[in-house]
Design an enzyme around this catalytic site. Structure first.
Site, PDB file in Angstrom:
ATOM      1  N   CYS A 110      42.054  45.698  31.901  1.00  0.00           N
ATOM      2  CA  CYS A 110      41.199  44.554  32.234  1.00  0.00           C
ATOM      3  C   CYS A 110      41.946  43.239  32.120  1.00  0.00           C
ATOM      4  CB  CYS A 110      40.002  44.554  31.294  1.00  0.00           C
ATOM      5  SG  CYS A 110      38.985  43.083  31.443  1.00  0.00           S
ATOM      6  N   GLY A 150      33.760  39.085  29.254  1.00  0.00           N
ATOM      7  CA  GLY A 150      33.102  39.226  27.956  1.00  0.00           C
ATOM      8  C   GLY A 150      32.396  40.547  27.759  1.00  0.00           C
ATOM      9  N   GLU A 151      32.197  40.880  26.482  1.00  0.00           N
ATOM     10  CA  GLU A 151      31.440  42.066  26.089  1.00  0.00           C
ATOM     11  C   GLU A 151      30.051  41.565  25.665  1.00  0.00           C
ATOM     12  OE1 GLU A 151      31.225  45.286  25.922  1.00  0.00           O
ATOM     13  OE2 GLU A 151      29.582  45.268  24.497  1.00  0.00           O
ATOM     14  N   ASN A 212      35.026  55.442  30.972  1.00  0.00           N
ATOM     15  CA  ASN A 212      36.439  55.402  31.415  1.00  0.00           C
ATOM     16  C   ASN A 212      37.349  56.489  30.865  1.00  0.00           C
ATOM     17  OD1 ASN A 212      35.713  52.945  32.673  1.00  0.00           O
ATOM     18  ND2 ASN A 212      36.081  51.871  30.765  1.00  0.00           N
ATOM     19  N   ASN A 286      41.775  48.640  39.948  1.00  0.00           N
ATOM     20  CA  ASN A 286      42.322  47.554  40.753  1.00  0.00           C
ATOM     21  C   ASN A 286      43.429  46.914  39.915  1.00  0.00           C
ATOM     22  OD1 ASN A 286      42.681  45.408  42.445  1.00  0.00           O
ATOM     23  ND2 ASN A 286      40.713  44.448  42.006  1.00  0.00           N
ATOM     24  N   CYS A 329      35.861  44.618  39.312  1.00  0.00           N
ATOM     25  CA  CYS A 329      35.611  44.874  37.895  1.00  0.00           C
ATOM     26  C   CYS A 329      36.865  44.648  37.042  1.00  0.00           C
ATOM     27  CB  CYS A 329      35.163  46.309  37.742  1.00  0.00           C
ATOM     28  SG  CYS A 329      34.894  46.791  36.061  1.00  0.00           S
TER      29      CYS A 329
HETATM   30  S1  SF4 Z   1      34.874  44.792  27.331  1.00  0.00           S
HETATM   31 FE1  SF4 Z   1      34.877  44.345  29.537  1.00  0.00          FE
HETATM   32  S2  SF4 Z   1      35.642  42.225  29.686  1.00  0.00           S
HETATM   33 FE2  SF4 Z   1      36.132  42.960  27.630  1.00  0.00          FE
HETATM   34  S3  SF4 Z   1      38.226  43.742  27.755  1.00  0.00           S
HETATM   35 FE3  SF4 Z   1      36.862  45.490  28.098  1.00  0.00          FE
HETATM   36  S4  SF4 Z   1      36.536  45.624  30.344  1.00  0.00           S
HETATM   37 FE4  SF4 Z   1      37.396  43.574  29.870  1.00  0.00          FE
END
Ligand code: SF4
Length: 344
Positions: A110, A150-151, A212, A286, A329
């Site tokens: 990410c 963000g989470e 994932n 991606n 994403c």
């Molecule tokens: S929680 Fe979501 S925004 Fe945060 S690092 Fe993981 S994929 Fe990225």
């Protein structure tokens, strides 16, 4: 006294009317006018505040539009408008919103993770992203996904307050069934969401889990959160998500070649999810900047989806829109801020 109006529901704002020298009826009318038409009545002048978050950048890519809004201290929110054709052929327009600037979760696939967590957004800054999409970009937003930077469970009370506002009938009026909160799946966060979804009016709120991986070993290698909370704990939390007449849990799976797409992985995922009402959403990876992995090939994506379906999972492949705009994403996060972090 001046009130941050985008962070309040209609009734919360009306409860403040007295202090603002407004009648309850005038407060309610003005609140609705602001959300529906994007304008403030003259009587509100000097009494209410809109968050200061001008649009800094717009990056259109085909049908997708990514936009960034400026916050204090050189920080930015990022949001994406994604029109999609639904099963009935009708166009739906989703807005992907950020709940934080950056993120502390460190998922290795990410882009946002490379920023670290820079700021918790307030409810009015989250709703401010909808406001810009609706009134600056003139888009009719039908769906909201908390899948930007963000989470969401790391800033959960602000996210829940934003959802209360976004679902208001006199305001944005987005149905809870069209709002998805996407999380890495920490048990405490899912419990709080479940409690909220049990409040009247929010039963159809959608939970999305960023899975994932087929097992702890793979998940740990790409999602640090899995060390603190392994899959067994995630499964307990998913079991506790109220099912009944609810919409299935969305399970997101970013498909990374050579990491989580080996033959047998999809069957392991099916085993992990057995007995739950879920839809699997496969998202072709991606590549982020300096990525150690490439994007999966078409045949790798098809092979994984086929194996998942054969293993009994309702599986959908998400079409990546906006690849060039880095708006898919896990692709949000201003490169300039990242450079500052690396060098600062
Ligand atoms: S929680 Fe979501 S925004 Fe945060 S690092 Fe993981 S994929 Fe990225």
């Amino acid at each position: 006294m001046s009130v941050g109006i985008l962070g309040l529901t209609e009734s919360q704002f009306v409860a403040q009317a007295k202090h603002l020298d407004l009648t309850p009826a005038a407060a309610a009318r003005g609140w609705r006018q602001l959300f529906r038409e994007g304008t403030l009545p003259a009587a509100f002048e000097g009494k209410v505040q809109l968050p200061s978050m001008p649009i800094l950048r717009r990056e259109p890519d085909g049908a997708t539009l990514k936009f960034a809004q400026q916050l204090e201290g050189g920080l930015e929110t990022e949001s994406v408008i994604l029109p999609q054709r639904g099963r009935t052929g009708r166009i739906r327009t989703s807005l992907c919103v950020s709940s934080q600037v950056g993120c502390a979760m460190g998922c290795r696939f990410c882009e946002t993770a490379t920023l670290g967590r820079r700021k918790q957004l307030t409810p009015d800054q989250i709703v401010g992203q909808w406001f810009a999409a609706r009134h600056s970009e003139q888009q009719t937003i039908t769906n909201i996904v908390f899948m930007g930077m963000g989470e969401p469970t790391d800033n959960i009370e602000a996210v829940l307050q934003a959802i209360r506002i976004l679902t208001e009938h006199g305001g944005p009026a987005i149905a809870p069934s069209r709002i998805s909160v996407s999380t890495v799946g920490r048990a405490q966060g899912i419990e709080r969401l479940a409690e909220f979804a049990n409040e009247r009016g929010f039963r159809q709120l959608r939970l999305a889990i960023s899975l994932n991986a087929p097992n702890d070993e793979v998940r740990q290698s790409i999602m640090p959160v899995n060390r603190a909370e392994p899959l067994a704990e995630l499964r307990v939390a998913m079991d506790a998500w109220p099912a009944g007449d609810r919409l299935p849990i969305l399970v997101e799976y970013v498909l990374i070649p050579g990491v989580n797409n080996a033959p047998g992985h999809a069957s392991e995922v099916a085993k992990f999810l057995a007995g739950l009402s879920v839809n699997l959403n496969v998202i072709p990876y991606n590549p982020i900047r300096d990525s150690p992995w490439p994007a999966p090939t078409e045949s790798e994506v098809i092979a994984f989806c086929d194996e998942a379906r054969t293993a009994g999972l309702r599986t959908k492949r998400r079409r990546t829109m906006g690849r060039d705009a880095m708006a898919a994403c896990g692709q949000l996060g201003n490169p300039k801020l990242k450079r500052e972090r690396k060098h600062g």
